[in-house]
Design a protein around this motif. Structure first.
Motif, PDB file in Angstrom:
ATOM      1  N   GLU A  57       0.828  -1.212   0.000  1.00 43.26           N
ATOM      2  CA  GLU A  57       0.000   0.000   0.000  1.00 43.26           C
ATOM      3  C   GLU A  57       0.860   1.258   0.000  1.00 43.26           C
ATOM      4  O   GLU A  57       0.554   2.227  -0.709  1.00 43.26           O
ATOM      5  CB  GLU A  57      -0.926   0.027   1.223  1.00 43.26           C
ATOM      6  CG  GLU A  57      -1.968  -1.087   1.236  1.00 43.26           C
ATOM      7  CD  GLU A  57      -1.546  -2.265   2.074  1.00 43.26           C
ATOM      8  OE1 GLU A  57      -2.420  -2.848   2.738  1.00 43.26           O
ATOM      9  OE2 GLU A  57      -0.335  -2.621   2.072  1.00 43.26           O
ATOM     10  N   ASP A  61       0.781   4.121  -2.743  1.00 46.99           N
ATOM     11  CA  ASP A  61       0.483   5.483  -2.303  1.00 46.99           C
ATOM     12  C   ASP A  61       1.570   6.460  -2.748  1.00 46.99           C
ATOM     13  O   ASP A  61       1.283   7.618  -3.083  1.00 46.99           O
ATOM     14  CB  ASP A  61       0.349   5.535  -0.780  1.00 46.99           C
ATOM     15  CG  ASP A  61      -0.949   4.932  -0.274  1.00 46.99           C
ATOM     16  OD1 ASP A  61      -1.869   4.717  -1.101  1.00 46.99           O
ATOM     17  OD2 ASP A  61      -1.044   4.669   0.935  1.00 46.99           O
ATOM     18  N   LEU A  89      -5.657  -4.857  -3.849  1.00 49.55           N
ATOM     19  CA  LEU A  89      -4.958  -3.581  -3.792  1.00 49.55           C
ATOM     20  C   LEU A  89      -4.840  -2.899  -5.153  1.00 49.55           C
ATOM     21  O   LEU A  89      -4.937  -1.669  -5.246  1.00 49.55           O
ATOM     22  CB  LEU A  89      -3.564  -3.778  -3.204  1.00 49.55           C
ATOM     23  CG  LEU A  89      -3.508  -4.238  -1.748  1.00 49.55           C
ATOM     24  CD1 LEU A  89      -2.073  -4.540  -1.340  1.00 49.55           C
ATOM     25  CD2 LEU A  89      -4.114  -3.200  -0.830  1.00 49.55           C
ATOM     26  N   GLU A  92      -8.022  -1.003  -6.128  1.00 49.27           N
ATOM     27  CA  GLU A  92      -8.252   0.092  -5.182  1.00 49.27           C
ATOM     28  C   GLU A  92      -7.257   1.229  -5.366  1.00 49.27           C
ATOM     29  O   GLU A  92      -7.545   2.376  -5.026  1.00 49.27           O
ATOM     30  CB  GLU A  92      -8.149  -0.438  -3.754  1.00 49.27           C
ATOM     31  CG  GLU A  92      -9.274  -1.385  -3.352  1.00 49.27           C
ATOM     32  CD  GLU A  92      -9.044  -2.005  -1.985  1.00 49.27           C
ATOM     33  OE1 GLU A  92      -8.000  -1.697  -1.368  1.00 49.27           O
ATOM     34  OE2 GLU A  92      -9.900  -2.785  -1.534  1.00 49.27           O
ATOM     35  N   SER A  93      -6.075   0.930  -5.899  1.00 50.75           N
ATOM     36  CA  SER A  93      -5.023   1.944  -6.004  1.00 50.75           C
ATOM     37  C   SER A  93      -5.343   3.030  -7.012  1.00 50.75           C
ATOM     38  O   SER A  93      -4.854   4.154  -6.896  1.00 50.75           O
ATOM     39  CB  SER A  93      -3.690   1.278  -6.380  1.00 50.75           C
ATOM     40  OG  SER A  93      -3.687   0.871  -7.744  1.00 50.75           O
TER      41      SER A  93
END
Length: 296
Positions: A57, A61, A89, A92-93
């Motif tokens: 993550e 990010d 992930l 969602e990123s």
């Protein structure tokens, strides 16, 4: 940064400062310096500035927030399957896959001295890839955030009965002795990495075979997946990956993660995706990128 073992902190700080001075060249990866993801970052972006991040993550990010131009993330391993949580992930990123890379994975057993060892730390994926070796040696597998970080942690512990499974370079970085090389259970062990960026790659710039990765959702009703997949068969599309996973607690619908050979703009794939959209929900392309290893 404080979550890294002390022997890794100086290297992490130096790399972080270099990346902050030129974020467009920074390539984020999960793990401590010396991890397989570090190696993949160097190979995928040889002119880049590796930026260590504690978690997947954090690496994503860093790209989303402009601290890095790209991120290198492992997605699947030939022996141990998909990397945990990546299928959740990636969507969602909000980032796009712009490249892929395959590297041979070799693990070394290392420690302060030459054992015997009662336990070994490593990333869960690496532990799974060497589970037979560890069992035969009577070594208890212990989970750590990443392979090189495990080596740094063993150096910090100072316990000669505790080992690490990590790339050989980690022993050099953190002052450990390599007890045995290539302890992975399968010596053709390979991990596939993807390169992530904020913007998708222009498909018109891709010469040669391309890969397209996408997700979609189907209801849990008879023949739902069969109908959704029909267009790929009738249009001659080579589907190289299809994995299912649940999102949410209702279990009323299943999400699928899929790789196919081809790119949007090619009529067979356009027709297949059009038919898929008729039978499936929430179709979303995660990226189209050059194919670096032939499928089929």
């Amino acid at each position: 940064m404080a979550s890294y073992p002390k022997p890794a902190l100086a290297l992490v700080e130096a790399m972080t400062q270099a990346a902050a001075a030129d974020p467009a060249r920074a390539v984020a990866f999960q793990g401590a310096p010396g991890a397989n993801s570090h190696r993949a970052a160097n190979e995928m972006a040889p002119g880049g500035l590796p930026l260590p991040c504690f978690s997947f993550e954090d690496a994503m990010d860093a790209v989303r927030e402009g601290q890095a131009g790209m991120a290198v993330i492992p997605i699947e391993n030939s022996q141990h399957g998909r990397v945990a949580d990546i299928h959740f992930l990636l969507p969602e990123s909000g980032l796009s896959i712009v490249g892929e890379h395959f590297i041979d994975i070799h693990a070394a057993l290392m420690g302060l001295g030459h054992g015997p060892f009662t336990a070994a730390y490593s990333h869960p994926q690496a532990l799974g890839q060497s589970r037979h070796y560890l069992r035969n040696k009577g070594i208890i597998p212990l989970s750590h955030a990443d392979t090189a970080g495990a080596a740094a942690y063993v150096a910090e512990l100072g316990d000669p009965t505790i080992a690490a499974l990590a790339p050989r370079i980690a022993a050099e970085l953190y002052g450990l002795d390599v007890v045995e090389d290539n302890v992975e259970d399968a010596h053709d062990n390979t991990t596939r990495f993807v390169l992530l960026a904020r913007k998708p790659l222009d498909v018109e710039t891709i010469d040669g075979p391309a890969m397209t990765t996408f997700i979609f959702e189907v209801r849990n009703i008879p023949a739902a997946l069969y109908k959704a997949m029909g267009g790929f068969a009738t249009n001659g599309i080579n589907m190289t990956k299809l994995e299912s996973y649940q999102t949410g607690a209702s279990f009323a619908a299943t999400t699928f993660f899929c790789d196919v050979v081809g790119k949007p703009g090619e009529r067979p794939l356009d027709l297949a995706l059009e038919e898929l959209a008729f039978f499936a929900n929430n179709l979303r392309i995660l990226g189209t990128y050059p194919q670096t290893r032939a499928r089929g």
